[in-house]
Design an enzyme around this catalytic site. Structure first.
Site, PDB file in Angstrom:
ATOM      1  N   ASN A  27      -8.396   1.283   9.711  1.00 48.20           N
ATOM      2  CA  ASN A  27      -7.118   1.426  10.404  1.00 48.20           C
ATOM      3  C   ASN A  27      -7.403   1.314  11.886  1.00 48.20           C
ATOM      4  O   ASN A  27      -8.202   2.091  12.430  1.00 48.20           O
ATOM      5  CB  ASN A  27      -6.484   2.786  10.115  1.00 48.20           C
ATOM      6  N   GLU A  85      -8.207   8.090   6.330  1.00 52.04           N
ATOM      7  CA  GLU A  85      -8.537   8.663   7.646  1.00 52.04           C
ATOM      8  C   GLU A  85      -9.021  10.117   7.607  1.00 52.04           C
ATOM      9  O   GLU A  85      -8.317  11.027   8.066  1.00 52.04           O
ATOM     10  CB  GLU A  85      -7.329   8.565   8.577  1.00 52.04           C
ATOM     11  N   ARG A  94       0.850  -1.202   0.000  1.00 49.54           N
ATOM     12  CA  ARG A  94       0.000   0.000   0.000  1.00 49.54           C
ATOM     13  C   ARG A  94       0.886   1.252   0.000  1.00 49.54           C
ATOM     14  O   ARG A  94       1.780   1.397   0.834  1.00 49.54           O
ATOM     15  CB  ARG A  94      -0.926  -0.005   1.219  1.00 49.54           C
ATOM     16  N   GLU A 104      -4.305  -0.573   8.019  1.00 49.68           N
ATOM     17  CA  GLU A 104      -3.191  -0.164   8.888  1.00 49.68           C
ATOM     18  C   GLU A 104      -3.395  -0.743  10.273  1.00 49.68           C
ATOM     19  O   GLU A 104      -4.522  -0.774  10.792  1.00 49.68           O
ATOM     20  CB  GLU A 104      -3.112   1.369   9.058  1.00 49.68           C
ATOM     21  N   TYR A 144      -5.809   1.232  15.736  1.00 50.54           N
ATOM     22  CA  TYR A 144      -4.666   1.438  16.625  1.00 50.54           C
ATOM     23  C   TYR A 144      -5.023   1.246  18.100  1.00 50.54           C
ATOM     24  O   TYR A 144      -4.320   0.556  18.808  1.00 50.54           O
ATOM     25  CB  TYR A 144      -4.055   2.827  16.401  1.00 50.54           C
ATOM     26  N   HIS A 180      -3.472  10.871   0.974  1.00 47.41           N
ATOM     27  CA  HIS A 180      -2.973  10.613   2.328  1.00 47.41           C
ATOM     28  C   HIS A 180      -2.378  11.926   2.835  1.00 47.41           C
ATOM     29  O   HIS A 180      -1.208  12.015   3.190  1.00 47.41           O
ATOM     30  CB  HIS A 180      -1.962   9.469   2.321  1.00 47.41           C
TER      31      HIS A 180
END
Ligand code: IFM
Length: 454
Positions: A301, A175, A83, A364, A303, A130
């Site tokens: 994503n 995001e 990616r 991610e 985290y 991004h």
């Protein structure tokens, strides 16, 4: 988790995508090379105090020149997908065609990169945005301006016409929470603003540009799979009190549902719209239908999880009247983010239950710790290794529970420019010695390679 009970590749479906994730501004460098224009992050880095170590993206990992060795390393790991993102100001240094021509050298770079991936058996997964918006577009309001949507469509058309024969996986945006809320409201990211209304308007344009870009991508890239990537968080309440549970719902409204609901055809969540009041974005007829254009996958994503409590003080509780609670005694990464593999299971099962996306791609997941290059020439990042193993075990659990996750991309292949933190945070499974630009696979990267080659 000891490596004895770490997951093995065979625990996952044979056609599962295994990848690494990167982004243009964070690794490429070549900040002023081959006709690249200025991005909002180039400008932001010049403002004193914005980046913790005073650094910028001018050189970063010098991936613009060292990409062959980076792709070799990815291939050596055994991943089958890679990616990356395209830097808009390399393609349109002036932001849009009305302001200047396409920069052929920029397109040629991504041609080489994509061909390099294909030669190495890496499936290219391209993110169109991004966060490195051309600065000239910021001067007319950036994402708060509807003109930026039109400029994004033009840029998308140019990139997908050029790469669409070879790139078959496209992510429109990475995001929106970060590019809009952290950029226009929380004053942490470029362009650096403090207006909640601006953030919501910017976000509306970002998701609108996502929806309107889908037919453009499909037209230029036959059989392409298209999606958007969101940063999402499982959220719990600090207590079972009615007040804290209501705070959870409010916080979830802005943090997760604000993005998910319109993408899944429900419009903005009514309860959250009421709370945002006058800061609500201007919505033109047809916008919500465009935003809800069906995609092939949802990029997630993951985290960390969050815990909230009721907080009616607008200064601390914000527009959602909820504030974050620091859990005590939990494991944390170098960033202070809670380590919670169970949070991944909770998030994925919630997404399936509430939104039922056809496919989820974990685009991610990763962690930052204080890495040390030891005299044996290695980086023994046992915390990151454990993080990776336990998150893969959690992923296996979610898949067993029926969540349609079809791919996992480790963030990140390389240590890189971590936005407002500069180079102080290392997320790579490969260590970058910035002085020499040498890459050294950390123990986590070596393990990922063994896992993939088992
Ligand atoms: O480095 C970022 C990336 O650009 C977007 N997702 C989160 C990562 C870690 O903060």
């Amino acid at each position: 988790m000891s490596s004895n009970n770490a997951p093995i590749r065979k625990d996952f479906p044979a056609d599962f995508r295994w990848g690494v994730s990167t982004s243009s501004f964070q690794i490429e460098g070549a900040g002023q090379e081959d006709g690249k224009g200025e991005s909002i992050w180039d400008r932001f880095c010049k403002q004193p105090g914005r980046i913790r170590d005073g650094s910028n993206g001018n050189v970063a990992c010098d991936h613009y020149h060292l990409w062959p060795q980076d792709l070799d390393m990815a291939k050596g790991l055994g991943v089958n997908a890679y990616r990356f993102s395209v830097a808009w100001p390399r393609i349109l240094p002036n932001g849009s065609l009305g302001r200047g021509a396409v920069n052929e050298a920029g397109l040629a770079f991504y041609d080489r990169l994509v061909d390099g991936m294909l030669e190495r058996g890496l499936d290219p997964w391209c993110t169109l945005y991004h966060w490195d918006l051309p600065q000239v577009l910021q001067e007319q309001g950036g994402w708060t301006s509807r003109e930026t949507v039109a400029a994004f469509l033009e840029y998308t058309d140019i990139v997908t016409r050029r790469l669409g024969d070879r790139v078959k996986h496209w992510i429109t945006h990475n995001e929106p929470w970060c590019s809009c809320m952290m950029g226009y409201w929380e004053n942490i990211h470029a362009p650096g603003g403090t207006s909640f209304a601006d953030a919501l308007q910017a976000n509306h344009h970002v998701v609108l540009s996502h929806g309107q870009a889908i037919p453009v991508i499909r037209k230029n890239s036959a059989d392409a799979k298209v999606g958007i990537t969101l940063s999402l968080h499982p959220i719990t309440a600090a207590s079972d009190s009615a007040e804290d549970l209501a705070a959870l719902k409010r916080h979830d409204g802005l943090r997760n549902r604000w993005f998910l609901d319109p993408l899944f055809g429900r419009g903005y969540p009514a309860d959250t719209l009421e709370l945002v009041g006058d800061a609500a974005p201007e919505i033109v007829e047809g916008d919500l239908a465009a935003i809800a254009t069906p995609t092939d996958f949802l990029g997630v994503n993951y985290y960390f999880p969050e815990m909230v409590k009721d907080d009616q003080d607008p200064k601390t509780g914000g527009p959602m009247r909820a504030s974050l609670v620091e859990k005590e005694g939990v494991e944390r990464t170098g960033f202070g983010w809670e380590v919670s593999p169970q949070g991944l299971v909770d998030l994925l099962t919630r997404l399936q239950r509430d939104y039922n996306p056809p496919v989820i791609q974990l685009t991610e997941n990763g962690s930052t710790f204080e890495d040390v290059l030891t005299p044996d020439g290695r980086v023994h990042d046992k915390e990151r290794l454990s993080y990776l193993q336990r998150h893969l075990a959690a992923l296996k659990q979610a898949i067993a529970a029926g969540v349609p996750v079809k791919g996992y991309f480790a963030w990140s292949l390389l240590d890189n420019f971590e936005w407002a933190e500069g180079y102080l945070r290392r997320f790579g499974i490969a260590y970058v010695d910035y002085a020499s630009q040498r890459r050294i696979l950390k123990d986590s990267g070596l393990w990922y390679g063994r896992f993939l080659n088992e």
